[in-house]
Design a protein around this motif. Structure first.
Motif, PDB file in Angstrom:
ATOM      1  N   UNK A 146       1.201  -0.654   0.096  1.00 47.38           N
ATOM      2  CA  UNK A 146       0.282   0.027   0.183  1.00 47.38           C
ATOM      3  C   UNK A 146       0.784   1.307   0.230  1.00 47.38           C
ATOM      4  N   UNK A 147       2.306   1.248   0.394  1.00 41.56           N
ATOM      5  CA  UNK A 147       2.722   2.676   0.970  1.00 41.56           C
ATOM      6  C   UNK A 147       3.439   2.638  -0.428  1.00 41.56           C
ATOM      7  N   UNK A 148       4.155   1.656  -2.097  1.00 41.18           N
ATOM      8  CA  UNK A 148       4.087   1.526  -2.839  1.00 41.18           C
ATOM      9  C   UNK A 148       3.573   2.524  -3.583  1.00 41.18           C
ATOM     10  N   UNK A 149       1.782   1.828  -3.131  1.00 43.46           N
ATOM     11  CA  UNK A 149       1.332   2.753  -4.069  1.00 43.46           C
ATOM     12  C   UNK A 149       1.086   4.308  -4.262  1.00 43.46           C
ATOM     13  N   UNK A 150       0.697   4.474  -2.309  1.00 38.58           N
ATOM     14  CA  UNK A 150       0.290   5.787  -2.199  1.00 38.58           C
ATOM     15  C   UNK A 150       1.741   6.595  -2.427  1.00 38.58           C
ATOM     16  N   UNK A 151       2.728   6.417  -2.876  1.00 40.71           N
ATOM     17  CA  UNK A 151       4.204   6.917  -2.955  1.00 40.71           C
ATOM     18  C   UNK A 151       4.619   7.090  -4.308  1.00 40.71           C
ATOM     19  N   UNK A 152       3.681   6.508  -5.276  1.00 36.47           N
ATOM     20  CA  UNK A 152       2.984   6.823  -6.540  1.00 36.47           C
ATOM     21  C   UNK A 152       2.316   7.213  -7.011  1.00 36.47           C
ATOM     22  N   UNK A 153       1.336   7.068  -6.115  1.00 35.46           N
ATOM     23  CA  UNK A 153       0.714   8.137  -6.480  1.00 35.46           C
ATOM     24  C   UNK A 153       0.573   9.179  -6.209  1.00 35.46           C
ATOM     25  N   UNK A 154       0.979   9.624  -5.271  1.00 36.68           N
ATOM     26  CA  UNK A 154       0.985  11.388  -5.588  1.00 36.68           C
ATOM     27  C   UNK A 154       2.279  12.040  -5.655  1.00 36.68           C
ATOM     28  N   UNK A 155       3.100  11.208  -6.572  1.00 34.72           N
ATOM     29  CA  UNK A 155       4.442  11.349  -7.651  1.00 34.72           C
ATOM     30  C   UNK A 155       3.733  11.698  -8.469  1.00 34.72           C
ATOM     31  N   UNK A 156       2.900  10.748  -8.839  1.00 36.87           N
ATOM     32  CA  UNK A 156       2.118  10.918 -10.385  1.00 36.87           C
ATOM     33  C   UNK A 156       0.470  12.242 -10.369  1.00 36.87           C
ATOM     34  N   UNK A 157       0.177  12.200  -9.329  1.00 33.62           N
ATOM     35  CA  UNK A 157      -0.577  13.121  -9.298  1.00 33.62           C
ATOM     36  C   UNK A 157      -1.870  12.336  -8.870  1.00 33.62           C
ATOM     37  N   UNK A 158      -1.721  11.205  -8.630  1.00 38.10           N
ATOM     38  CA  UNK A 158      -3.092  10.179  -9.010  1.00 38.10           C
ATOM     39  C   UNK A 158      -3.772  10.557  -7.335  1.00 38.10           C
ATOM     40  N   UNK A 159      -3.569  10.883  -6.962  1.00 33.68           N
ATOM     41  CA  UNK A 159      -4.257  11.216  -5.263  1.00 33.68           C
ATOM     42  C   UNK A 159      -4.264  11.802  -5.118  1.00 33.68           C
ATOM     43  N   UNK A 160      -4.255  13.547  -6.014  1.00 32.77           N
ATOM     44  CA  UNK A 160      -4.978  14.583  -5.552  1.00 32.77           C
ATOM     45  C   UNK A 160      -6.206  14.352  -6.791  1.00 32.77           C
ATOM     46  N   UNK A 161      -5.805  13.893  -7.283  1.00 32.61           N
ATOM     47  CA  UNK A 161      -7.655  13.649  -8.706  1.00 32.61           C
ATOM     48  C   UNK A 161      -8.091  12.917  -7.950  1.00 32.61           C
ATOM     49  N   UNK A 162      -7.711  11.597  -7.040  1.00 30.31           N
ATOM     50  CA  UNK A 162      -9.035  10.559  -6.909  1.00 30.31           C
ATOM     51  C   UNK A 162      -8.495  11.301  -5.029  1.00 30.31           C
ATOM     52  N   UNK A 164      -7.378   4.324  -3.154  1.00 36.97           N
ATOM     53  CA  UNK A 164      -6.759   4.281  -4.197  1.00 36.97           C
ATOM     54  C   UNK A 164      -6.075   2.561  -3.855  1.00 36.97           C
ATOM     55  N   UNK A 165      -5.856   1.840  -2.226  1.00 39.22           N
ATOM     56  CA  UNK A 165      -5.306   0.722  -2.914  1.00 39.22           C
ATOM     57  C   UNK A 165      -6.418   0.258  -2.949  1.00 39.22           C
ATOM     58  N   UNK A 166      -7.645  -0.082  -2.668  1.00 40.45           N
ATOM     59  CA  UNK A 166      -8.766  -0.603  -3.031  1.00 40.45           C
ATOM     60  C   UNK A 166      -9.053  -0.975  -4.709  1.00 40.45           C
ATOM     61  N   UNK A 167      -8.455   0.018  -5.216  1.00 38.11           N
ATOM     62  CA  UNK A 167      -8.387   0.623  -6.591  1.00 38.11           C
ATOM     63  C   UNK A 167      -8.300  -0.554  -7.265  1.00 38.11           C
ATOM     64  N   UNK A 196      -0.710   4.949 -12.791  1.00 33.21           N
ATOM     65  CA  UNK A 196      -0.650   4.874 -11.956  1.00 33.21           C
ATOM     66  C   UNK A 196      -0.483   2.747 -12.066  1.00 33.21           C
ATOM     67  N   UNK A 197      -1.262   2.432 -12.327  1.00 34.48           N
ATOM     68  CA  UNK A 197      -1.255   1.439 -12.647  1.00 34.48           C
ATOM     69  C   UNK A 197      -0.241   0.639 -13.453  1.00 34.48           C
ATOM     70  N   UNK A 198       0.551   1.729 -14.251  1.00 36.14           N
ATOM     71  CA  UNK A 198       1.449   1.626 -15.467  1.00 36.14           C
ATOM     72  C   UNK A 198       2.714   0.791 -14.011  1.00 36.14           C
TER      73      UNK A 198
END
Length: 439
Positions: free
Chosen positions: A20-36, A41-44, A90-92
């Motif tokens: 989960x930490x990996x997913x959230x770290x990548x999401x913050x860097x890619x801007x996915x966390x702000x848009x979601x 996101x981990x569950x998604x 993010x999925x990529x």
């Protein structure tokens, strides 16, 4: 010493590959966390990967999985909007990390004997290829195909290592994109050998590869007519053949087969740049002549071995089949680029998970002779049957009680039934409007 992977990694399901930490770290860097912001996101990610089914409607399965994991009441349309470009990116990245995690865990547990001396000669033996998948007509604006009947389709381009039959690099493009234009940047790295088909013929790229110390083996196009430098295997007038175009030497009888084989040094040239390579012709099983262009030396592969080595390129088709027939690449019904990207890489993550299952099976068998007892595609299909178990484990990890599970089952039934009824009502209104306009 080979790294051991405990079988509990398969039981841990999706969390075994990327935390989960990996997913959230990548999401913050890619801007996915702000848009979601309102999305778990981990569950998604977990619910999308767990939708490993060859049945149509991957997003619908992911939708039900997401409600089961989170208990959030969300409409299908609102859920599908979450499959945007940021989530696709993010999925990529998650897929890339998952493949790398499997590669590090399994290691070279099962090197292919067919590669033989190639693994000793080159740092890696790779295959560049692509596979196409049709989409609905609505996707034609961004993913045009070459078919007028089915105008929308995309390509998944992959550079696959034959050490473990997992992608080293990849990309998604519209189906009309030429393979040579979409060849991953990681291809033709110094010290590697890459197998390619006719779609990747590009003299400029071949010259770049030779200068960089990379090697390739590709089918020779009929219109590709290099200059002969020296004849190593072939009958005729060898001295006269030097400096002639290959086609001219063949048509004039200056160069002929010797025991069904031709092996010559040739000169590649483009815009003033030149380099030497090797052209091999071998008689096929039906008497046809097959031509190959390569930089692999004769001390590594004889002419006949060049043709045999090229057959290894078909191993990438096994990976494509696992993606399509196994984890359900053909089940995509999305039309937006972000959604297609996210679902493609969800399938790649599922494929990586199936490799952990394969490794666990071999560990359990213990006997080297038992390692081939279960086919790779069979294990991929087995994973699709086990997806509900993996989802159940994820729910247990989240502390979902039996009472909450009952509530979520009812919620899924309520939301999906209402959505289905709304679709049927819209379809009824369209039919009535169509009948009315015809009066």
């Amino acid at each position: 010493m080979r790294k051991s992977t405990p079988r509990t990694k398969v039981a841990e399901g999706l969390r075994a590959l990327v935390s989960a930490e990996d997913i959230l770290e990548a999401a913050r860097r890619l801007g996915a966390l702000q848009r979601q912001r309102k999305v778990d996101l981990v569950a998604l990610v977990e619910s999308t990967v767990a939708a490993v089914t060859p049945l149509p409607g991957t997003q619908t399965t992911a939708f039900a999985n997401y409600i089961a994991l989170t208990g959030q009441k969300v409409s299908p349309s609102a859920f599908f909007e979450r499959f945007n470009h940021a989530f696709g990116q993010l999925m990529r990245e998650v897929a890339g990390r998952a493949v790398q995690a499997v590669r590090e865990a399994v290691g070279e547990d099962k090197p292919f004997n067919e590669l033989g001396a190639l693994l000793e000669e080159f740092s890696d033996v790779q295959v560049a290829d692509s596979t196409c998948q049709l989409l609905r007509r609505l996707a034609a604006a961004w993913a045009p195909s070459t078919s007028q009947v089915r105008p929308a389709s995309f390509k998944w381009h992959a550079l696959v290592s034959l050490r473990d039959e997992l992608p080293v690099a990849d990309g998604v493009t519209p189906q009309r994109t030429q393979d040579t234009r979409a060849l991953p940047e990681e291809a033709l790295a110094p010290g590697t050998l890459t197998f390619m088909d006719l779609g990747y013929t590009d003299t400029g790229r071949f010259l770049d590869a030779i200068e960089a110390g990379a090697h390739f083996l590709v089918r020779l196009k009929a219109q590709h007519d290099p200059k002969v430098l020296r004849v190593h295997v072939g009958k005729g007038e060898r001295v006269r053949a030097r400096g002639m175009r290959l086609t001219d030497a063949l048509l004039q009888g200056v160069l002929r087969e010797d025991g069904g084989v031709i092996d010559v040094d040739v000169q590649l040239e483009k815009q003033g740049r030149t380099a030497s390579a090797r052209v091999v012709a071998v008689q096929g099983p039906e008497g046809e002549r097959r031509w190959y262009l390569t930089t692999v030396g004769r001390d590594v592969l004889t002419a006949l071995e060049v043709a045999e080595a090229y057959r290894l390129r078909w191993r990438v088709e096994l990976l494509f089949k696992a993606l399509k027939s196994g984890v359900g690449l053909t089940a995509l019904r999305a039309t937006r680029p972000g959604a297609v990207l996210a679902l493609v890489y969800a399938k790649v993550i599922a494929l990586a998970l199936s490799r952990l299952l394969e490794f666990s099976m071999r560990q359990k068998a213990g006997e080297p002779g038992q390692q081939q007892a279960t086919g790779r595609l069979a294990l991929v299909l087995a994973l699709t049957r086990c997806a509900p178990l993996l989802l159940s484990h994820a729910m247990m990890s989240r502390g979902v009680t039996l009472e909450q599970l009952e509530e979520r089952i009812l919620l899924i039934a309520e939301v999906t039934a209402r959505s289905r009824q709304q679709r049927r009502e819209r379809e009824r209104r369209r039919r009535e409007a169509s009948l009315g306009s015809g009066r």
